[in-house]
Design a protein around this motif. Sequence first.
Motif, PDB file in Angstrom:
ATOM      1  N   ASP A  65       0.875  -1.181   0.000  1.00 55.58           N
ATOM      2  CA  ASP A  65       0.000   0.000   0.000  1.00 55.58           C
ATOM      3  C   ASP A  65       0.907   1.223   0.000  1.00 55.58           C
ATOM      4  O   ASP A  65       1.561   1.527   0.992  1.00 55.58           O
ATOM      5  CB  ASP A  65      -0.899  -0.007   1.245  1.00 55.58           C
ATOM      6  CG  ASP A  65      -1.574   1.338   1.502  1.00 55.58           C
ATOM      7  OD1 ASP A  65      -1.576   2.199   0.596  1.00 55.58           O
ATOM      8  OD2 ASP A  65      -2.112   1.529   2.608  1.00 55.58           O
ATOM      9  N   GLU A 112      -6.892   2.048  -4.906  1.00 59.24           N
ATOM     10  CA  GLU A 112      -7.027   2.098  -3.458  1.00 59.24           C
ATOM     11  C   GLU A 112      -8.439   1.801  -2.914  1.00 59.24           C
ATOM     12  O   GLU A 112      -8.567   0.984  -1.999  1.00 59.24           O
ATOM     13  CB  GLU A 112      -6.578   3.488  -3.038  1.00 59.24           C
ATOM     14  CG  GLU A 112      -6.467   3.722  -1.596  1.00 59.24           C
ATOM     15  CD  GLU A 112      -5.881   5.099  -1.378  1.00 59.24           C
ATOM     16  OE1 GLU A 112      -6.590   6.069  -1.656  1.00 59.24           O
ATOM     17  OE2 GLU A 112      -4.720   5.179  -0.968  1.00 59.24           O
ATOM     18  N   ASP A 143     -12.229   6.480   2.030  1.00 56.08           N
ATOM     19  CA  ASP A 143     -10.876   6.289   2.551  1.00 56.08           C
ATOM     20  C   ASP A 143     -10.254   7.651   2.795  1.00 56.08           C
ATOM     21  O   ASP A 143     -10.064   8.432   1.863  1.00 56.08           O
ATOM     22  CB  ASP A 143     -10.031   5.466   1.570  1.00 56.08           C
ATOM     23  CG  ASP A 143      -8.631   5.211   2.117  1.00 56.08           C
ATOM     24  OD1 ASP A 143      -8.469   4.238   2.885  1.00 56.08           O
ATOM     25  OD2 ASP A 143      -7.707   5.983   1.816  1.00 56.08           O
TER      26      ASP A 143
HETATM   27 MG    MG Z   1      -4.150   5.022   1.992  1.00 55.86          MG
END
Ligand code: MG
Length: 341
Positions: free
Chosen positions: A17, A138, A160
């Motif tokens: 990530d 994402e 997010d």
């Molecule tokens: Mg992030």
Amino acid sequence: MAFLNFGKIFASDIAMDLGTANTLVYVKGRGIVVREPSVVAIRKDDNRVVAIGREARDMLGKTHSNIEVIRPMRHGVIDDDEVAEIMIRSLLRQVTANRIMRPRAIVCVPSGVTKSEKRIIRDAAEHAGCREVHLIAEPMAAALGVGLPVGEAVGSMIIDIGGGTTEIAVISLSGIVTDTSIRVGGDEMDETILQFMRRTYNLLIGDRMAEEIKRMVASAVPLEQEVSMIAKGRDLVAGIPKSIEINSVEIREAIAEPVSQIVDAVKLSLEKTPPMLAADIRDRGIIITGGGALLKGLDQRLREETSLPISLAEDPLTCVVRGTGVVLDHFEKYESVLLKH
Ligand code: MG
Ligand code: ADP
């Protein structure tokens, strides 16, 4: 037996990530093995890396003129290609070093990445020894990380909130239906706290102090028990160190703007959602992920403003890497959610 173990030791695939604030790496069969701030410290005269991650972040504001501390990701995109590549490479090296078989890698990228940024990420991962590099958006990874049924014909909404961006996506049938992204996240809140302290108290605080204030006392709704803390910095007039007691009421006021920008983006995104999917979201609710989701009372604020069921993901800082790991662990099943080249 030793022979059978080789596969496990040398071919562990990895999920990464690549966040504006934090970079996490998950290794198949081992779990999350790297969890570092996305920061690199470089020596200017010869461009050598001095430190990466936490160690580099701790140098912020404390270096001499020959060392530069850089955050290669800004607002969810690569701001400094060269340094981003150095960071990706060295974090991946930590987990791929000395392996005979080259691992497969899935890297999670903000959905706004450009073609050339994708190239940079792929190259960096390949240079770090990865055999086949895939990219995933994402919000998709976040949705998988919290266990939403991304492949079904139902709408799921995920918000997010990272360091530099807030991304709001509706997912159905393994694809992103609508995606709203704003360049406002946790960093913006830190920045408004910093400015507030300067304006109100003539106190110059560092980025770390601003973030600590946010974590300790900032909130998106009035608190049942308002809290206070001591902020340390330098007096702008006298130039000497100074401490000031601040409370959650004034800090809530200070971050009001970025918080309402996030709320407005969520509302806008709900308006953009096709009616059938909006009905699913009304029934099933919305999940918030990312470190910014931990702002006190943000879930409550969104619940009040949208009248929808909103829940905070468990361990919001790791949802994205865990979701990327799900794809790695069940590659055939989830291959369709990966970004096309
Ligand atoms: Mg992030
Ligand atoms: P990114 O994906 O952009 O790297 P993360 O999901 O790692 O971002 O979240 C980092 C952001 O979350 C930072 O702005 C950080 O200050 C913020 N954050 C972390 N913990 C908290 C908390 N307890 N309260 C408020 N914000 C937090």
